[in-house]
Design an enzyme around this catalytic site. Sequence first.
Site, PDB file in Angstrom:
ATOM      1  N   GLU A 143       0.818  -1.210   0.000  1.00 58.95           N
ATOM      2  CA  GLU A 143       0.000   0.000   0.000  1.00 58.95           C
ATOM      3  C   GLU A 143       0.860   1.272   0.000  1.00 58.95           C
ATOM      4  O   GLU A 143       0.831   2.084   0.932  1.00 58.95           O
ATOM      5  CB  GLU A 143      -0.953   0.002   1.196  1.00 58.95           C
ATOM      6  N   GLU A 300      -6.387  -7.872  -0.724  1.00 59.11           N
ATOM      7  CA  GLU A 300      -6.947  -7.748   0.621  1.00 59.11           C
ATOM      8  C   GLU A 300      -8.407  -7.338   0.543  1.00 59.11           C
ATOM      9  O   GLU A 300      -8.775  -6.452  -0.228  1.00 59.11           O
ATOM     10  CB  GLU A 300      -6.223  -6.674   1.449  1.00 59.11           C
TER      11      GLU A 300
END
Length: 647
Positions: A143, A300
């Site tokens: 991320e 995710e």
Amino acid sequence: MIVYGGDWNPEQWPEETWAQDVQLMGEAGVTGVSLGIFSWSFLEPVEGSYEFGWLDRVMDLLAGAGIRAYLSTPTASPPPWFGQRHPEALPVDADGRRLWPGSRQAFCPSSPLYLDKALAVTEQLGRRYGDHPALAMWHVHNEYGAHNSRCYCDTSAAAFRTWLTRRYGTLDALNDAWGTAFWSQRYSDWEQILPPRLTPSYTNPGLQLDFHRFSSDALLSLYRAERDLLRSLSPDVPATTNFMAGFHWDMDYWSFAEEVDVACTDHYLPSQDPFPHVDLAFAADLTRSLKRDRPWLLMEHSTSAVNWQGRNRAKEPGELHRNSVQHLARGADAILFFQWRQSRAGAEKWHSAMLPHAGTDTKIWREVVELGDLLREASDVAGSTVEADVAILLDWSSLWAQDHPAQPSTELRPVEEIKRWHAGLWRLGVTCDLAHPEGDLFRYRVVLVPSLYLVSDAGAANLERFVAEGGVALVGPYSGIVDTCDRVRLGGYPGAWRDLLGVRVEEFFPLAEGETVTLAGDGSGRVWSEVAHPTTAAVLDAYVAGGPAWTRNEHGRGAAHYLTTLPADLTRVLGAVCAEAGVRTSDTPGLELVRRSHPDGRSFLFAVNHTAADATVAVKGTTLDGTPVDGSLTVPGGAVRIVREAH
């Protein structure tokens, strides 16, 4: 095969649980796990001293069970020793405050010290595991920019000046681009240029825009550095990183997508949204669009509640199933969760997982196992792609430019408007892509431009050619207004597309909070209005008080529509534009239908029922369990069905 699994963090648990984890993964149908994402302090507990024995045992366990590893470089979370020994490499915010260790991503993206340490641990991983039988892919970082997308320290300032030198070449060119004649901002030396730190009033819009671009490029350069090193050590192993498409807007994912071998994203439902599944569809469509014509990976999502929203709502029975199949329907070839085993301690201990605190006698575990069975049955879906007849134009530079506070209305929010148009298509049952303004538009029947304040000359010409060659476009207000330097296109708005749209706007009239304008076509407009004059366009709807609200202009073999307000009933406009272009719409609200197809003609219809009532789908084929469907399929309320279509 559809990859199924989640983040596994064995370093959080005693080693005696590892074998049990792998056994339970087998019961759940897990075929892949992300590994090592936050393990830097375990791999390098002391600067320059590495410990890999524990990870060797984990990788061997996975290989023995036939589970593939998406092995991460742990560089998203430097160990405590990094900040202690190198405080000058920590990030600084726009107010000049140093951000200290104690969470994650505590580093300046432009720091040479950080890059040196990140590449050192990356090299160790690449050399040790590049040919390990469990390794499926390199998961670089995690991320990017989630918490440190923009750093304002002196190191970043120097890197920013270097970036600007490459972009503009001369100070004269930079001064012209930024309009520094205003407010006596003209620069006479490169060293005078600073990041947009806290100032007494508005910062220069051109400076702010370029700093956003620079900051995105700085993160991308970190990805490239790790990726290139891994590629040199294991050239046959693909590499990627996980985006946050649809809810994090600080990185230009069009640029990132060019560098990854496969697009990946993380998505979490906004729990306060009454229609979170519509937000999910947007994020999935955006991710798919980043590397068009290829499946993507969901790295995710959550089995139930998350830990970071104001009210962390648990998912209702069946919601885990619907969310996962939605992603699958819209092109995902991997369904992974954060995380495998729910943490006992730490900031994310209340974030749900595949194996919850309460163990296997739980709703979550039963649904996890059921999902594993479904994905195994749907294995032939892997590799198929999603076709769309409609595209929405999106450019990160335009979002960043419009983010400057000195705008005609702070209520005209581009991301919200783009999502609103996408939601309108979703309710019409129309699958759409997101597209770069300079990308290939000629594969679509309709191109929508909800909010593109900034557009390049090439992007403006691209849309004009699309319409001239037979396409249908719909442009929203405050689009085509400025060039790539955030300089107004003169002569009347919307400057880039006055001729295409056959409309000249002389002035904007933003509306007050809660104010609306009444339309002749039995509707209303909100947030925005304009004083516009059709030149060659026909008026399809108008303000009761006078002036066009919706116009249509023939251009070449196609047509371009324009809105001068935000219609409260956007679906009416979108439906009419789709009908003009021959795009089919649906009349079953809440029933999501998406098709994935293989090049050989095999196709799969995904039906996801987001309502409590049964719904009927016209389709022929067989369901996953082999049940024939001869023209009509009932999808119970809250259920999903996947049909292998007959040809």
